[in-house]
Write an enzyme that holds these catalytic residues in place. Structure first.
Site, PDB file in Angstrom:
ATOM      1  N   HIS A 272      26.953   9.324  35.074  1.00 14.99           N
ATOM      2  CA  HIS A 272      25.583   9.013  34.645  1.00 14.99           C
ATOM      3  C   HIS A 272      24.973  10.133  33.803  1.00 14.99           C
ATOM      4  CE1 HIS A 272      21.849   6.972  34.586  1.00 14.99           C
ATOM      5  NE2 HIS A 272      21.907   6.393  35.771  1.00 14.99           N
TER       6      HIS A 272
ATOM      7  N   ASP B  10      33.433  -9.596  25.871  1.00 15.95           N
ATOM      8  CA  ASP B  10      34.539 -10.524  25.642  1.00 15.95           C
ATOM      9  C   ASP B  10      35.813  -9.784  25.275  1.00 15.95           C
ATOM     10  OD1 ASP B  10      36.227 -12.583  24.952  1.00 15.95           O
ATOM     11  OD2 ASP B  10      35.012 -13.292  23.256  1.00 15.95           O
TER      12      ASP B  10
END
Length: 452
Positions: free
Chosen positions: A169, A391
């Site tokens: 992070h 995708d």
């Protein structure tokens, strides 16, 4: 559903994935900003996507190749943190930065042959998902000195696979995380090749509130024990996914705006956040005089003037908070809570961003997970992230789930709904008795749609 105690996980292989070789002058460092540094004591970001298709050996080999090509564009992810001591009149401290040293990311291939896709996608999130399907569990971002800054795990299931990433992070926030995941998917979908052309190249220069591309900030500590904590929830939690259709959210938004008695426009997020805040507060049975809060992690990219590009690869998230007495929150309706959240979010202006960052740089402190509001809720992630457009060429993911990282009682993780159109899925962590009460809360459950 498969019980948590019956899961068998086989770790088949662990590989170090490095970006392709580059010119000698490509090695550099990234100076961390306050947005990055204040997360050093938090956990890695953990998200994963579920696919209902076989994970062939060719598919797995191809993912390793395209991960390497993606790291070419996101080279800091293949590096490690470095701390250097400083000396000054006040006694010294440390500098923490990212060395683009190409030590590499991690790729794990595992198998859970008795777990089905339906088990993973269950609205009641099973414990095995957190315990076994996400790498680097329990690691805090400071551990990026020795641990990889990115670790991916593909877990084969009885009828599909789960692809998860644990992402430091302090390297980037949720927007940066999903930017990377989508670029990896794009390169894979396009057949790999040399991976040199991508539709949204990241902006790797770090933003500095003082101008330029970054300032090497000094932390006034001499040892990590002075500022790093390792948090785990003190009580067992129950986690469940709740689905909100676009139609349900539109009704909530219309109600919140009608009740707010204001010319300001309350957003879909603010309306849903207010519903959750009210409903969880009621489910906890708190006294009317108790102060409760609704915190939200919000993106500062567009709040700055001039704004940071959406492709900015780094941390740009800060936490804002609305507060109210329990009695006020519950008695005055959805519009009251939504307006409080609205004011907290819209108050995060360019000036507010720069003031808070400057103040943090003058007195650095880490975000303390252990000090979460035990009477409030915390909203994280975003329903705007491009999750289901990720995708790889395998079709749309079946579901998204997040790991155990940075979770506590009252933590709510937002994801877009699979059908799109503004729908949302909320992963909510609560103490078991509070969750049970929430499932019988009329206001909340009347807005929830099934199946999740």
């Amino acid at each position: 559903m498969t019980s948590p105690s019956s899961i068998t996980l086989h770790r088949i292989s662990t590989s170090t994935i490095k970006p392709p070789p580059s010119p000698l002058d490509s090695r550099r460092v990234s100076y961390l900003t306050p947005h990055d540094l204040f997360t050093l004591s938090m956990h890695y970001i953990q998200n994963g996507l579920l696919f209902c298709r076989p994970a062939t050996l060719d598919l797995i080999a191809g993912l390793k190749t395209t991960l390497s090509l993606a790291l070419h564009h996101f080279r800091p992810l293949a590096g490690r943190f470095v701390s250097e001591p400083t000396r000054d009149a006040a006694g010294g401290g440390i500098h923490v930065y990212v060395d683009w040293n190409d030590q590499g990311a991690e790729f794990i291939h595992a198998a859970a042959p008795y777990v089905s896709a339906a088990d993973v996608a269950s609205p009641d999130v099973p414990c095995f998902l957190h315990n076994s399907f996400f790498p680097l569990n329990g690691a805090v971002n400071y551990d990026g000195h020795s641990l990889p800054l990115l670790s991916a795990q593909l877990t084969e299931l009885a009828d599909g696979f789960f692809l998860a990433c644990s992402f430091n992070h302090a390297i980037g926030d949720g927007a940066a995380y999903w930017h990377f995941f989508n670029v990896w998917a794009e390169i894979t979908r396009n057949g790999g090749g040399d991976g040199s052309r991508i539709s949204q190249p990241p902006v790797l220069d770090r933003w500095s509130f003082e101008g330029g591309s970054g300032r090497h900030l000094e932390l006034p500590f001499t040892h990590p024990n002075q500022f790093i904590e390792r948090f785990a929830p003190p009580v067992p939690l129950r986690e469940r996914v709740f689905h909100f259709s676009s139609e349900s959210i539109a009704r909530l938004k219309a109600k919140a705006n009608q009740e707010s008695n204001s010319t300001a426009t309350i957003s879909s997020f603010q309306s849903v956040a207010a519903l959750v805040w009210r409903s969880v507060t009621r489910a906890r049975g708190l006294s009317a005089e108790r102060t409760t809060g609704c915190a939200a992690a919000i993106d500062d990219r567009a709040r700055l003037q001039p704004p940071l590009p959406t492709e900015y690869f780094g941390g740009a998230v800060w936490v804002v908070r609305a507060t109210a007495e329990v009695g006020e929150l519950l008695e005055r309706g959805l519009g009251c809570g939504a307006m409080l959240v609205h004011e907290a979010v819209t108050g995060r202006t360019d000036g507010a961003v720069r003031r808070s960052v400057k103040e943090w740089a003058e007195e650095p402190c880490m975000y303390p997970l252990s000090l979460y509001d035990r009477y409030g809720v915390k909203m994280g992630s975003s329903a705007r992230f491009n999750v289901y457009g990720c995708d790889f060429g395998w079709g749309q993911p079946v579901a998204v789930r997040s790991g155990a990282a940075n979770k506590h009682d009252g933590k709510v993780t937002f994801h877009p709904g699979r059908e799109g159109g503004g729908s949302m899925d909320l992963e909510m962590c609560l103490e078991p008795e509070t969750m049970e009460a929430l499932l019988h809360d009329e206001e909340f459950m009347s807005a929830v749609n099934f199946p999740a």
